[in-house]
Design a protein around this motif. Structure first.
Motif, PDB file in Angstrom:
ATOM      1  N   GLU A   1      12.716  11.557  -7.986  1.00 48.14           N
ATOM      2  CA  GLU A   1      13.594  12.129  -9.010  1.00 48.14           C
ATOM      3  C   GLU A   1      15.063  11.863  -8.700  1.00 48.14           C
ATOM      4  OE1 GLU A   1      12.595  13.481 -11.913  1.00 48.14           O
ATOM      5  OE2 GLU A   1      10.607  12.828 -11.274  1.00 48.14           O
ATOM      6  N   MET A   2      15.453  11.944  -7.443  1.00 43.72           N
ATOM      7  CA  MET A   2      16.839  11.637  -7.079  1.00 43.72           C
ATOM      8  C   MET A   2      17.174  10.183  -7.397  1.00 43.72           C
ATOM      9  SD  MET A   2      17.581  13.646  -3.473  1.00 43.72           S
ATOM     10  CE  MET A   2      19.292  13.059  -3.452  1.00 43.72           C
ATOM     11  N   LEU A   3      16.232   9.291  -7.107  1.00 44.93           N
ATOM     12  CA  LEU A   3      16.449   7.881  -7.418  1.00 44.93           C
ATOM     13  C   LEU A   3      16.491   7.664  -8.924  1.00 44.93           C
ATOM     14  CD1 LEU A   3      16.677   4.902  -6.560  1.00 44.93           C
ATOM     15  CD2 LEU A   3      14.176   4.818  -6.489  1.00 44.93           C
ATOM     16  N   ARG A   4      15.556   8.266  -9.629  1.00 37.92           N
ATOM     17  CA  ARG A   4      15.465   8.066 -11.074  1.00 37.92           C
ATOM     18  C   ARG A   4      16.744   8.494 -11.787  1.00 37.92           C
ATOM     19  NH1 ARG A   4      11.206  11.294 -15.019  1.00 37.92           N
ATOM     20  NH2 ARG A   4      11.780  10.266 -16.988  1.00 37.92           N
TER      21      ARG A   4
ATOM     22  N   LYS B   1      17.192   0.201  -8.952  1.00 38.34           N
ATOM     23  CA  LYS B   1      16.122   1.196  -8.961  1.00 38.34           C
ATOM     24  C   LYS B   1      14.761   0.510  -9.056  1.00 38.34           C
ATOM     25  CE  LYS B   1      18.889   4.845 -11.129  1.00 38.34           C
ATOM     26  NZ  LYS B   1      19.027   5.746 -12.290  1.00 38.34           N
ATOM     27  N   GLN B   2      14.677  -0.506  -9.912  1.00 41.84           N
ATOM     28  CA  GLN B   2      13.426  -1.242 -10.059  1.00 41.84           C
ATOM     29  C   GLN B   2      13.039  -1.944  -8.770  1.00 41.84           C
ATOM     30  OE1 GLN B   2      12.112   0.228 -12.745  1.00 41.84           O
ATOM     31  NE2 GLN B   2      11.336  -1.728 -13.457  1.00 41.84           N
ATOM     32  N   ARG B   3      14.043  -2.502  -8.071  1.00 42.76           N
ATOM     33  CA  ARG B   3      13.774  -3.171  -6.798  1.00 42.76           C
ATOM     34  C   ARG B   3      13.212  -2.183  -5.785  1.00 42.76           C
ATOM     35  NH1 ARG B   3      16.968  -2.848  -1.891  1.00 42.76           N
ATOM     36  NH2 ARG B   3      15.887  -4.186  -0.424  1.00 42.76           N
ATOM     37  N   ILE B   4      13.822  -1.018  -5.660  1.00 44.69           N
ATOM     38  CA  ILE B   4      13.387  -0.025  -4.684  1.00 44.69           C
ATOM     39  C   ILE B   4      11.981   0.480  -5.001  1.00 44.69           C
ATOM     40  CG2 ILE B   4      13.852   2.302  -3.797  1.00 44.69           C
ATOM     41  CD1 ILE B   4      16.871   1.655  -4.244  1.00 44.69           C
ATOM     42  N   LEU B   5      11.697   0.658  -6.291  1.00 46.67           N
ATOM     43  CA  LEU B   5      10.411   1.200  -6.707  1.00 46.67           C
ATOM     44  C   LEU B   5       9.302   0.155  -6.759  1.00 46.67           C
ATOM     45  CD1 LEU B   5      11.657   3.486  -9.614  1.00 46.67           C
ATOM     46  CD2 LEU B   5      10.736   4.260  -7.419  1.00 46.67           C
ATOM     47  N   GLY B   6       9.677  -1.122  -6.661  1.00 50.23           N
ATOM     48  CA  GLY B   6       8.703  -2.195  -6.808  1.00 50.23           C
ATOM     49  C   GLY B   6       7.844  -2.416  -5.581  1.00 50.23           C
ATOM     50  N   ASP B   7       6.913  -3.354  -5.719  1.00 54.89           N
ATOM     51  CA  ASP B   7       5.964  -3.641  -4.641  1.00 54.89           C
ATOM     52  C   ASP B   7       6.621  -4.270  -3.421  1.00 54.89           C
ATOM     53  OD1 ASP B   7       3.882  -2.598  -6.058  1.00 54.89           O
ATOM     54  OD2 ASP B   7       3.034  -4.529  -6.692  1.00 54.89           O
ATOM     55  N   GLU B   8       7.867  -4.728  -3.547  1.00 52.23           N
ATOM     56  CA  GLU B   8       8.584  -5.279  -2.397  1.00 52.23           C
ATOM     57  C   GLU B   8       9.802  -4.425  -2.052  1.00 52.23           C
ATOM     58  OE1 GLU B   8       9.407  -9.375  -3.372  1.00 52.23           O
ATOM     59  OE2 GLU B   8       7.455 -10.008  -2.603  1.00 52.23           O
ATOM     60  N   GLY B   9       9.733  -3.162  -2.379  1.00 53.43           N
ATOM     61  CA  GLY B   9      10.852  -2.256  -2.154  1.00 53.43           C
ATOM     62  C   GLY B   9      10.642  -1.326  -0.979  1.00 53.43           C
ATOM     63  N   HIS B  10      10.673  -0.013  -1.262  1.00 47.37           N
ATOM     64  CA  HIS B  10      10.603   0.997  -0.206  1.00 47.37           C
ATOM     65  C   HIS B  10       9.635   2.107  -0.603  1.00 47.37           C
ATOM     66  CE1 HIS B  10      14.041  -0.437   2.233  1.00 47.37           C
ATOM     67  NE2 HIS B  10      14.560  -0.803   1.069  1.00 47.37           N
TER      68      HIS B  10
ATOM     69  N   TYR C   1       4.515  -1.389  -0.724  1.00 49.05           N
ATOM     70  CA  TYR C   1       3.208  -0.746  -0.796  1.00 49.05           C
ATOM     71  C   TYR C   1       2.429  -1.094   0.467  1.00 49.05           C
ATOM     72  CZ  TYR C   1       0.739  -5.099  -1.960  1.00 49.05           C
ATOM     73  OH  TYR C   1       0.202  -6.355  -1.925  1.00 49.05           O
ATOM     74  N   VAL C   2       1.443  -0.285   0.774  1.00 50.54           N
ATOM     75  CA  VAL C   2       0.712  -0.407   2.031  1.00 50.54           C
ATOM     76  C   VAL C   2      -0.661  -1.010   1.761  1.00 50.54           C
ATOM     77  CG1 VAL C   2      -0.201   0.832   4.022  1.00 50.54           C
ATOM     78  CG2 VAL C   2       1.972   1.540   3.002  1.00 50.54           C
ATOM     79  N   THR C   3      -0.895  -2.185   2.310  1.00 56.68           N
ATOM     80  CA  THR C   3      -2.195  -2.840   2.165  1.00 56.68           C
ATOM     81  C   THR C   3      -3.211  -2.218   3.119  1.00 56.68           C
ATOM     82  OG1 THR C   3      -1.715  -4.495   3.853  1.00 56.68           O
ATOM     83  CG2 THR C   3      -1.020  -5.006   1.589  1.00 56.68           C
ATOM     84  N   ASP C   4      -4.458  -2.549   2.903  1.00 61.43           N
ATOM     85  CA  ASP C   4      -5.502  -2.070   3.814  1.00 61.43           C
ATOM     86  C   ASP C   4      -5.263  -2.575   5.224  1.00 61.43           C
ATOM     87  OD1 ASP C   4      -6.735  -0.761   1.729  1.00 61.43           O
ATOM     88  OD2 ASP C   4      -8.229  -2.339   1.375  1.00 61.43           O
ATOM     89  N   GLN C   5      -4.774  -3.827   5.341  1.00 61.47           N
ATOM     90  CA  GLN C   5      -4.514  -4.389   6.669  1.00 61.47           C
ATOM     91  C   GLN C   5      -3.435  -3.588   7.391  1.00 61.47           C
ATOM     92  OE1 GLN C   5      -1.868  -7.518   7.031  1.00 61.47           O
ATOM     93  NE2 GLN C   5      -2.470  -8.111   9.093  1.00 61.47           N
ATOM     94  N   VAL C   6      -2.355  -3.292   6.678  1.00 64.85           N
ATOM     95  CA  VAL C   6      -1.267  -2.521   7.279  1.00 64.85           C
ATOM     96  C   VAL C   6      -1.750  -1.121   7.649  1.00 64.85           C
ATOM     97  CG1 VAL C   6       0.966  -1.454   6.825  1.00 64.85           C
ATOM     98  CG2 VAL C   6       0.575  -3.834   6.176  1.00 64.85           C
ATOM     99  N   ALA C   7      -2.488  -0.494   6.755  1.00 59.87           N
ATOM    100  CA  ALA C   7      -3.019   0.844   7.049  1.00 59.87           C
ATOM    101  C   ALA C   7      -3.854   0.823   8.316  1.00 59.87           C
ATOM    102  CB  ALA C   7      -3.849   1.347   5.870  1.00 59.87           C
TER     103      ALA C   7
END
Length: 265
Positions: free
Chosen positions: A173-176, A185-194, A149-155
């Protein structure tokens, strides 16, 4: 001459390498393919690894560091990474001479002649992942992939850069409905994923400014995305927010095995 050029040599789930050039420096960010493949990609844009002087590492995942040690030893490159990333790479990249190893602290700036490099932290499942904004001659190139996820600092770091490499890792949808295990899938979708195509697009809505002329979509998953789908999704969202895709700025695709054209920023 004040040249400032970039090429995404490779970008994707199988390996990532970016090339940046100024009058005084030729540098790589990451080396996630074999040395032989990276040399071939360099040759495809009319350049050689013999002329590269520095290598900046974002984090220790194999698709970013596969040949860091090989290139450092063969070509005498100076390698920059933060302390925790150096520790995490130990045992993965072989020995590098101490005089070639440089600590680049997160959220700091390195001045390399005519190239200023800013590092910033991102949320990803690595020891201490960081990405970079490169500055030369009052222009900037910002890189942001491998982020959950993108923080305000990163933005704020990437906002209104002249050129931006933005993650569009997966279509939700392709991932799901794809073949990955639920835990992955959970790792990719999580706050430390992509970032998904939609997340990358919404990040760009905030990031693109009147200086921004080049946007590259990167780190596409081979299993959970397609280049036309990523481009269409991002383009549509940007246009919905009244951003002039391929009018005010150009939107470029990247590939895991073919370099983008070496373009001036």
């Amino acid at each position: 001459m004040n040249e400032f050029k970039v090429s995404m040599l490779a970008s994707g789930s199988s390996g990532n390498v970016t090339y940046i050039e100024t009058d005084e420096h030729r540098v790589l960010v990451d080396a996630g393919l074999s040395g032989k493949k990276i040399e071939s990609l360099m040759n495809s844009i009319g350049r050689s690894l013999n002329d590269v002087d520095s290598l900046f590492v974002t984090h220790e995942h194999s698709d970013h560091i596969q040949s860091v040690g090989v290139l450092a030893r063969k070509y005498g490159l100076n390698v920059y990474a933060n302390d925790l990333t150096w520790q995490a790479m130990a045992g993965k990249i072989g020995r590098i001479n101490d005089e070639q190893k440089f600590t680049f602290d997160v959220n700091s700036t390195k001045l390399l002649g005519d190239l200023d490099v800013e590092s910033f932290s991102v949320s990803h499942d690595a020891a201490q992942p960081q990405f970079y904004v490169f500055h030369h001659n009052n222009k900037s190139f910002a890189m942001l992939t491998d982020v959950g996820y993108v923080t305000d600092q990163v933005a704020g770091m990437i906002r209104n850069a002249d050129a931006i490499l933005m993650e569009a890792n997966h279509d939700f949808e392709m991932l799901r409905y794809g073949s990955y295990a639920w835990s992955l899938k959970q790792r990719i979708l999580g706050d430390e994923g992509h970032l998904s195509n939609e997340d990358g697009a919404l990040t760009l809505v905030d990031a693109i400014g009147n200086r921004t002329k080049q946007v590259y979509l990167g780190h596409l998953s081979a299993e959970n995305n397609q280049v036309p789908l990523a481009n269409l999704t991002v383009s549509s969202i940007l246009q919905e927010h009244d951003l002039g895709v391929n009018q005010d700025f150009e939107l470029f695709d990247t590939a895991p095995d073919a370099a983008t054209r070496l373009r001036s920023i």
